[in-house]
Design an enzyme around this catalytic site. Sequence first.
Site, PDB file in Angstrom:
ATOM      1  N   ASN A  60       6.988  16.752 -34.434  1.00  0.00           N
ATOM      2  CA  ASN A  60       7.211  16.571 -33.009  1.00  0.00           C
ATOM      3  C   ASN A  60       6.144  17.324 -32.225  1.00  0.00           C
ATOM      4  O   ASN A  60       5.651  18.365 -32.656  1.00  0.00           O
ATOM      5  CB  ASN A  60       8.623  17.030 -32.601  1.00  0.00           C
ATOM      6  CG  ASN A  60       8.671  18.492 -32.185  1.00  0.00           C
ATOM      7  OD1 ASN A  60       8.351  18.840 -31.058  1.00  0.00           O
ATOM      8  ND2 ASN A  60       9.036  19.360 -33.129  1.00  0.00           N
ATOM      9  N   SER A  61       5.787  16.740 -31.089  1.00  0.00           N
ATOM     10  CA  SER A  61       4.872  17.438 -30.174  1.00  0.00           C
ATOM     11  C   SER A  61       5.446  17.279 -28.765  1.00  0.00           C
ATOM     12  O   SER A  61       4.789  16.792 -27.862  1.00  0.00           O
ATOM     13  CB  SER A  61       3.462  16.864 -30.260  1.00  0.00           C
ATOM     14  OG  SER A  61       3.471  15.501 -29.886  1.00  0.00           O
ATOM     15  N   GLY A 103       6.121  19.544 -26.716  1.00  0.00           N
ATOM     16  CA  GLY A 103       5.373  20.360 -25.756  1.00  0.00           C
ATOM     17  C   GLY A 103       6.271  21.182 -24.857  1.00  0.00           C
ATOM     18  O   GLY A 103       5.920  21.480 -23.724  1.00  0.00           O
ATOM     19  N   CYS A 146       3.807  29.980 -28.926  1.00  0.00           N
ATOM     20  CA  CYS A 146       2.956  29.399 -27.881  1.00  0.00           C
ATOM     21  C   CYS A 146       1.616  30.117 -27.861  1.00  0.00           C
ATOM     22  O   CYS A 146       1.535  31.292 -28.169  1.00  0.00           O
ATOM     23  CB  CYS A 146       3.572  29.599 -26.509  1.00  0.00           C
ATOM     24  SG  CYS A 146       5.305  29.395 -26.510  1.00  0.00           S
ATOM     25  N   ILE A 191      12.547  29.736 -39.652  1.00  0.00           N
ATOM     26  CA  ILE A 191      11.185  29.545 -39.210  1.00  0.00           C
ATOM     27  C   ILE A 191      11.116  28.491 -38.101  1.00  0.00           C
ATOM     28  O   ILE A 191      11.976  27.609 -38.032  1.00  0.00           O
ATOM     29  CB  ILE A 191      10.256  29.087 -40.382  1.00  0.00           C
ATOM     30  CG1 ILE A 191      10.687  27.750 -40.976  1.00  0.00           C
ATOM     31  CG2 ILE A 191      10.141  30.139 -41.430  1.00  0.00           C
ATOM     32  CD1 ILE A 191       9.723  27.180 -42.029  1.00  0.00           C
ATOM     33  N   ASN A 192      10.100  28.635 -37.266  1.00  0.00           N
ATOM     34  CA  ASN A 192       9.768  27.559 -36.354  1.00  0.00           C
ATOM     35  C   ASN A 192       9.038  26.486 -37.183  1.00  0.00           C
ATOM     36  O   ASN A 192       8.943  26.602 -38.406  1.00  0.00           O
ATOM     37  CB  ASN A 192       8.891  28.093 -35.211  1.00  0.00           C
ATOM     38  CG  ASN A 192       9.137  27.323 -33.926  1.00  0.00           C
ATOM     39  OD1 ASN A 192       9.185  26.093 -33.933  1.00  0.00           O
ATOM     40  ND2 ASN A 192       9.284  28.032 -32.827  1.00  0.00           N
ATOM     41  N   GLY A 215      12.686  19.568 -40.685  1.00  0.00           N
ATOM     42  CA  GLY A 215      13.521  18.726 -41.541  1.00  0.00           C
ATOM     43  C   GLY A 215      13.470  19.164 -42.996  1.00  0.00           C
ATOM     44  O   GLY A 215      12.778  20.142 -43.338  1.00  0.00           O
ATOM     45  N   GLY A 259      15.349  26.000 -41.112  1.00  0.00           N
ATOM     46  CA  GLY A 259      14.232  25.209 -41.618  1.00  0.00           C
ATOM     47  C   GLY A 259      14.745  24.257 -42.669  1.00  0.00           C
ATOM     48  O   GLY A 259      14.983  24.638 -43.804  1.00  0.00           O
TER      49      GLY A 259
HETATM   50  C1  FMN Z   1      12.222  17.992 -31.349  1.00  0.00           C
HETATM   51  C2  FMN Z   1      12.146  19.472 -31.602  1.00  0.00           C
HETATM   52  C3  FMN Z   1      12.023  20.349 -30.520  1.00  0.00           C
HETATM   53  C4  FMN Z   1      11.956  21.733 -30.726  1.00  0.00           C
HETATM   54  N1  FMN Z   1      11.867  22.589 -29.649  1.00  0.00           N
HETATM   55  C5  FMN Z   1      11.870  23.941 -29.849  1.00  0.00           C
HETATM   56  C6  FMN Z   1      11.861  24.849 -28.736  1.00  0.00           C
HETATM   57  O1  FMN Z   1      11.907  24.459 -27.565  1.00  0.00           O
HETATM   58  N2  FMN Z   1      11.821  26.193 -29.009  1.00  0.00           N
HETATM   59  C7  FMN Z   1      11.818  26.687 -30.295  1.00  0.00           C
HETATM   60  O2  FMN Z   1      11.781  27.901 -30.490  1.00  0.00           O
HETATM   61  N3  FMN Z   1      11.867  25.835 -31.360  1.00  0.00           N
HETATM   62  C8  FMN Z   1      11.887  24.494 -31.165  1.00  0.00           C
HETATM   63  N4  FMN Z   1      11.952  23.644 -32.246  1.00  0.00           N
HETATM   64  C9  FMN Z   1      11.984  24.216 -33.619  1.00  0.00           C
HETATM   65  C10 FMN Z   1      13.413  24.280 -34.177  1.00  0.00           C
HETATM   66  O3  FMN Z   1      14.247  25.082 -33.369  1.00  0.00           O
HETATM   67  C11 FMN Z   1      13.405  24.817 -35.633  1.00  0.00           C
HETATM   68  O4  FMN Z   1      12.842  26.117 -35.637  1.00  0.00           O
HETATM   69  C12 FMN Z   1      12.588  23.944 -36.585  1.00  0.00           C
HETATM   70  O5  FMN Z   1      12.703  22.581 -36.243  1.00  0.00           O
HETATM   71  C13 FMN Z   1      12.987  24.143 -38.055  1.00  0.00           C
HETATM   72  O6  FMN Z   1      14.326  23.792 -38.302  1.00  0.00           O
HETATM   73  P1  FMN Z   1      14.781  22.329 -38.830  1.00  0.00           P
HETATM   74  O7  FMN Z   1      13.911  21.988 -40.001  1.00  0.00           O
HETATM   75  O8  FMN Z   1      16.235  22.463 -39.173  1.00  0.00           O
HETATM   76  O9  FMN Z   1      14.544  21.380 -37.696  1.00  0.00           O
HETATM   77  C14 FMN Z   1      12.005  22.262 -32.065  1.00  0.00           C
HETATM   78  C15 FMN Z   1      12.148  21.368 -33.131  1.00  0.00           C
HETATM   79  C16 FMN Z   1      12.224  20.000 -32.934  1.00  0.00           C
HETATM   80  C17 FMN Z   1      12.403  19.082 -34.118  1.00  0.00           C
END
Ligand code: FMN
Length: 301
Positions: A68-69, A71, A129, A190-191, A216, A242
Amino acid sequence: MDLSVKIGNMILNNPILTASGTFGYGPEFKDYLDLDRIGGLCTKGISIEPRGGNPAPRIVETASGMLNSIGLENCGSAKFLSDVMPQIRDLKCAIIVNFYAYTEEDFVRLAEILSVDERIDALEMNLSCPNVKKGGSAFGSNPDLIEKLTKSVKSVTDKTLIVKLSPNVADITSTAAAAESGGADSISLINTLIGTAIDREKKTFLLGNKIGGLSGPAIKPVALRMVWQTAKAVKIPVIGMGGISSLEDVIDFLTVGAKAVQIGAWNFINPSIAQECVEGLEKYLKERSETLNELTGSIKE
Ligand SMILES: Cc1cc2nc3c(=O)[nH]c(=O)nc-3n(C[C@H](O)[C@H](O)[C@H](O)COP(=O)(O)O)c2cc1C
């Protein structure tokens, strides 16, 4: 069964949270699960002013995951406090507000702005960021900056402060240790991992922004390794995420030492997953006559 967990001053009814950016501001999911049953929700990342986000396309599906991007599109701090908070303040789950800025001064100012609302249980500081004052290098990859920023933000808020770490670093334990010495109450990780995808016929990038964050099930092994290393490296509670898509994944993260977990991209596949994991965890522990405390960090080294 007692599934409660203490993170800083925040008491969670259970360790299952939803991850920022994958759960809107919360109300968007109320038809799919009982928000009162989950441990807490993390809001989409909030900035001082509203932001429109990146050019489309902003989502690409990948093998076992997504890029995703977005932003960091959001409604801005004033609208968040005046319009969104009234919709979620009566929920029984914890409210964790994810926030971000591009300068230290703005991080501090935003923490002050958000701290005014007593219903907010915790602030989750997103360090992924670019730091505009340092020529665009990410805050999240520089331990000295993390420590200084954490100290500055902590000095203006009495909220539980969670520092959310980027996995795009050489050594996760040094960024984690920096957050801890800066006074963070907790670390979440993790992010997303930075990636890209292309259209090989057109020879173009599939994302308008060219690069995006991978999340994912594809990232779970990386996340699990980093959460395990971090939980050993710091004394403050670690919130793991994560690639979580099932109760089994939740158990894995707790076993390597996470005190709580966040579910992200899988909310798009199964919007009831967080509640299912709460109920599944209760059943799992009951059947094994194990407490949450015994399960947490029970990995044999
Ligand atoms: C569409 C989308 C938007 C996201 N927006 C943010 C955000 O605004 N702030 C943030 O700290 N992480 C953001 N993340 C990261 C998630 O909170 C998470 O750290 C990351 O997706 C890993 O977990 P997952 O594999 O269960 O998705 C975003 C992830 C996705 C998929």
